[in-house]
Each structure stands twice: as C-alpha cells, then as structure tokens.
Design a protein around this motif. Structure first.
Motif, short mmCIF file in Angstrom:
data_model
loop_
_atom_site.label_atom_id
_atom_site.label_comp_id
_atom_site.label_asym_id
_atom_site.label_seq_id
_atom_site.Cartn_x
_atom_site.Cartn_y
_atom_site.Cartn_z
N GLY A 106 -6.84 6.36 -9.93
CA GLY A 106 -6.01 5.19 -10.19
C GLY A 106 -4.53 5.50 -10.26
N ILE A 114 -9.78 4.44 -4.12
CA ILE A 114 -9.29 4.51 -5.50
C ILE A 114 -10.21 5.44 -6.28
CG2 ILE A 114 -10.54 2.37 -6.11
CD1 ILE A 114 -8.34 1.87 -8.20
N ARG A 115 -9.62 6.48 -6.86
CA ARG A 115 -10.40 7.47 -7.62
C ARG A 115 -9.86 7.58 -9.05
NH1 ARG A 115 -13.28 12.17 -5.89
NH2 ARG A 115 -12.33 12.01 -3.81
N THR A 137 -2.34 6.54 -7.88
CA THR A 137 -1.57 5.91 -6.80
C THR A 137 -1.41 4.42 -7.04
OG1 THR A 137 -2.30 7.57 -5.19
CG2 THR A 137 -1.46 5.48 -4.32
N GLN A 138 -2.50 3.78 -7.45
CA GLN A 138 -2.45 2.34 -7.69
C GLN A 138 -1.47 2.01 -8.82
OE1 GLN A 138 -5.40 4.03 -7.14
NE2 GLN A 138 -5.46 3.24 -5.05
N VAL A 169 -5.95 -6.10 -6.95
CA VAL A 169 -6.00 -4.72 -6.48
C VAL A 169 -7.30 -4.54 -5.71
CG1 VAL A 169 -6.04 -2.28 -7.13
CG2 VAL A 169 -4.68 -3.90 -8.47
N ALA A 207 -9.60 -1.91 -2.93
CA ALA A 207 -9.79 -0.65 -2.20
C ALA A 207 -11.07 -0.75 -1.39
CB ALA A 207 -9.88 0.52 -3.16
N GLY A 251 -14.37 2.87 -3.86
CA GLY A 251 -14.11 3.26 -5.24
C GLY A 251 -14.94 4.48 -5.58
N THR A 261 0.84 -1.19 0.00
CA THR A 261 0.00 0.00 0.00
C THR A 261 0.88 1.23 0.00
OG1 THR A 261 -1.93 1.03 1.05
CG2 THR A 261 -0.19 0.23 2.52
N ASP A 270 -5.53 -0.18 -0.97
CA ASP A 270 -5.56 1.22 -0.55
C ASP A 270 -6.94 1.51 0.02
OD1 ASP A 270 -4.56 3.72 -0.07
OD2 ASP A 270 -4.04 4.16 -2.15
N GLY A 319 -10.50 4.99 -11.88
CA GLY A 319 -9.43 4.27 -11.22
C GLY A 319 -9.58 2.77 -11.33
N ALA A 352 -6.98 0.19 -13.35
CA ALA A 352 -6.38 -0.97 -12.68
C ALA A 352 -6.71 -2.26 -13.42
CB ALA A 352 -6.86 -1.04 -11.23
#
Length: 237
Positions: free
Chosen positions: A188, A185-186, A190-191, A208, A210, A213, A116, A182, A218, A222
């Motif tokens: 994407g 996730i908005r 960071t992912q 993946v 979260a 969402g 993370t 995480d 995002g 992913a």
C-alpha cells in the motif's frame, strides 16, 4: 443513467459474452450466466442487445468472475513472492475489458482524473480513463525537465529506502475527483503516495483500484485512508 451510458453498458456486456464464448459452448455459457442459450446466441452475434439490468449482471457479475480467473491464470508468482504480471499489463485489449467491469463491480464515481504511478500501471490507467472519459496522469520518480511546478510526495519505506513521486502540478485541478489505480497493491506504500498527491492537489478521491491485490495489508491501508470504494479484481495470498 442516460441513453448513451445505457448503450455503452449493453455493448460492454456483449464484449464480455463474446470473450467468454471464445472458450465455451453456448450451453456452457448458459450454465455460467444463468441466461438462455438462445438469448446468448443473439447477443454474441449482434442480433440484439441485452436489457440494461441483464447487462449490469453480466458486466458486474459474470464479467468480474471471468476476468479474475483470466488474470489469475496469467499471473506468475515465484518462490520469493515476486509477481510477474507482464501477460496482463501488456495486453491492452484485456485491460479495455477490465475497465467497464471494474467500474460496474466496485461502483466507482466517474473521475475527472485517473492517477497512477509509472510504469506498469500506465496501460491500466489509460483503459480506465478511456472508459470514464477522464484524463490520465502518472507520477514519476524523477522530475520532467520542461515542467516547472510539481506536486511532490515522499515516504520512507520500511526497508529504509526513501521513495519520492513527482506529478506536474497542472495534471490535477483543485476539486477534481481522482481515481487512483495501479497494476498491483501489496504493502500500500505506492498507493499512499498517490493518495497524498491527490490530497495535496486539493482533489477528492473517488476510489482506489488494482488489478491484483497481494495479501491484505495494502487494501487495508487504502481503506483506512479514503472514504470511497477500494477494490482489486483478483487476490493473491
């Protein structure tokens, strides 16, 4: 599934039912789960464990719905679209219940490492790692002084800001299976940085996940990036 895993699943189902029972009568719980009220009473009070198939239905079905509703009730969204999820990420007991539900609902492969980004994802990552018996690793925006070797991932965001994450090189071994998690996730972005770190380490991505969402971008990014389950427990538009 070996005997230990079956027993763990059955106990997790009991935890879900006990959490539900805190705000429901047995008749209401029976209506929601489709299970007899008498059986529910025996499960909740520890007299007997549900069978494995029934436990799967509780954890992956009813448990998922219940936790999604609980998360939605605790999340606050302001007029600018910013999400306040502090009532979720600060509640370790709730996150400990999220872990088995997410694992069952999305059929994540058992990872070697749960990865993370610091900081809000750490409590969720700890819960997921504990459930799977995996190690937990978190990437930071700065290098730790005593660490000599890092895996580095850098991306220029749409806003023009350059974001860089660093992970100690020893945190992931070549060939490890990594679950990226995480709190939210908005876009994407960071992912994608975390997935890039996993790839640079020579690891396999097992999924993946979260808690929340926001929108579809995002999740879509992913899904295009990995050949593994991608999921969020609750969704906001």
């Amino acid at each position: 599934m070996n005997r230990a895993e079956k027993a763990a699943l059955q106990l997790q189902a009991v935890d879900v039912l006990r959490t539900l029972k805190e705000t429901r009568t047995y008749d209401e719980l029976a209506a929601e789960t489709g299970l007899p009220a008498g059986d529910l009473n025996r499960y909740v009070n520890g007299h007997v464990l549900p069978g494995v198939e029934r436990a799967k239905d509780v954890v992956g079905g009813v448990g998922r719905e219940m936790l999604a509703e609980e998360l939605a009730a605790r999340i606050q969204l302001d007029r600018d679209g910013y999400v306040d999820n502090s009532q979720v990420v600060f509640d370790q007991a709730l996150l400990d219940l999220v872990a088995p539900v997410a694992a069952e609902a999305f059929a994540f492969e058992r990872p070697d490492v749960v990865l993370t980004a610091a900081t809000d994802g750490i409590t969720l990552a700890a819960a997921m790692a504990s459930h799977f018996g995996a190690t937990v690793a978190y990437a930071k925006k700065s290098k730790e002084t005593a660490v000599e070797e890092f895996i580095e991932s850098r991306q220029r965001l749409e806003s023009g800001i350059e974001l860089t994450y660093y992970l100690p090189a020893r945190a992931i071994d070549t060939g490890d299976t990594v679950l990226v998690v995480d709190d939210l996730i908005r876009s994407g972005e960071t992912q994608e940085l975390l997935l890039d770190i996993a790839e640079r380490a020579g690891a396999e991505v097992g999924g993946v996940f979260a808690l929340i969402g926001v929108g579809d971008e995002g999740m879509r990014r992913a899904e295009q990036r990995v050949d593994a389950p991608v999921g969020a427990l609750t969704r906001l538009e």
